[in-house]
Design a protein around this motif. Structure first.
Motif: not given
Length: 168
Positions: A37, A42-43, A46, A63
Motif C-alpha cells: 500500500c 492508502s491503507f 483501502l 509498507d
C-alpha cells in the motif's frame, strides 16, 4: 464466494478506486491485498473502499508504517492486517498469503494449501503447481503495462486475471 485479489498499489489510490468498483461489480464479497500500500493513508482508503466487506491483507517491503496500519486495521470490524506470511482458511479453501514469491512457492511445494497468493514482482501469474493455485494478481501501481487484479472463485477454485477498466 468471489474474492478480489490485488497487490502493489504503491499509493495509487487513483487506480485503487476504479479497481475496487470493478471488483464489487463482479460480485466480490471478500478482498485479499498482498502488500505494498505504502502509506497508512492508502491503507485507510483501502479499508474504506471495501465497504465493510472482509479484507485480509499482508504487508509488503514498501509498507513502512506498519504500527499505524495495524491500528487502522484494529479499528475496523472487517479488515485484518496479518504478518508478512499467513495461512488462512476461507470458504472451504486453504490460502497462503504473502507479498513474497518465496513463501508462495514454499507453500505450493508443500502441498498444504489450495492457493498460494503473492505480489512483489508486479507481474500477473496464474498457474497450477502440484494441485495448488500459484498466483500473483499483478499490480495496481502502473509500473508495468498491465494494471489489474484477480478474481478468485472459491466454488470453481479458479482465479481470472482482469485488467483495470477506468470507465467501469
Amino acid at each position: 464466494m468471489k474474492i478480489g485479489v490485488f497487490s502493489d498499489m504503491h499509493d495509487r489510490t487513483d487506480h485503487l478506486e476504479p479497481a475496487m468498483r470493478q471488483m464489487r461489480l463482479l460480485d466480490c464479497g471478500h478482498f485479499m491485498f498482498l502488500g505494498d500500500c505504502t502509506t497508512p493513508e492508502s491503507f485507510q482508503r483501502l479499508i474504506e473502499l471495501t465497504g465493510g466487506l472482509p479484507l485480509d491483507a499482508v504487508p509488503g517491503n514498501n509498507d513502512y508504517e506498519l504500527a499505524i496500519m495495524r491500528q487502522l486495521a484494529a479499528c475496523s470490524t472487517a479488515a485484518r492486517l496479518h504478518p508478512e506470511h499467513v495461512l488462512l482458511t476461507r470458504y472451504g479453501m486453504k490460502f497462503s498469503l504473502s507479498h513474497y514469491p518465496k513463501y508462495a512457492m514454499q507453500e505450493a511445494r508443500s502441498g498444504s494449501v489450495d492457493a498460494a497468493l503473492y505480489g512483489h514482482t508486479h507481474q500477473a501469474v496464474r498457474e497450477m503447481y502440484r494441485g495448488c493455485l500459484l498466483a500473483n494478481p499483478g499490480e495496481l501501481q502502473g509500473r508495468t503495462s498491465r494494471i489489474g487484479f484477480g478474481i478468485l472463485d472459491t466454488d470453481s477454485r479458479i482465479m481470472n486475471l482482469h485488467s483495470l477498466d477506468f470507465n467501469a
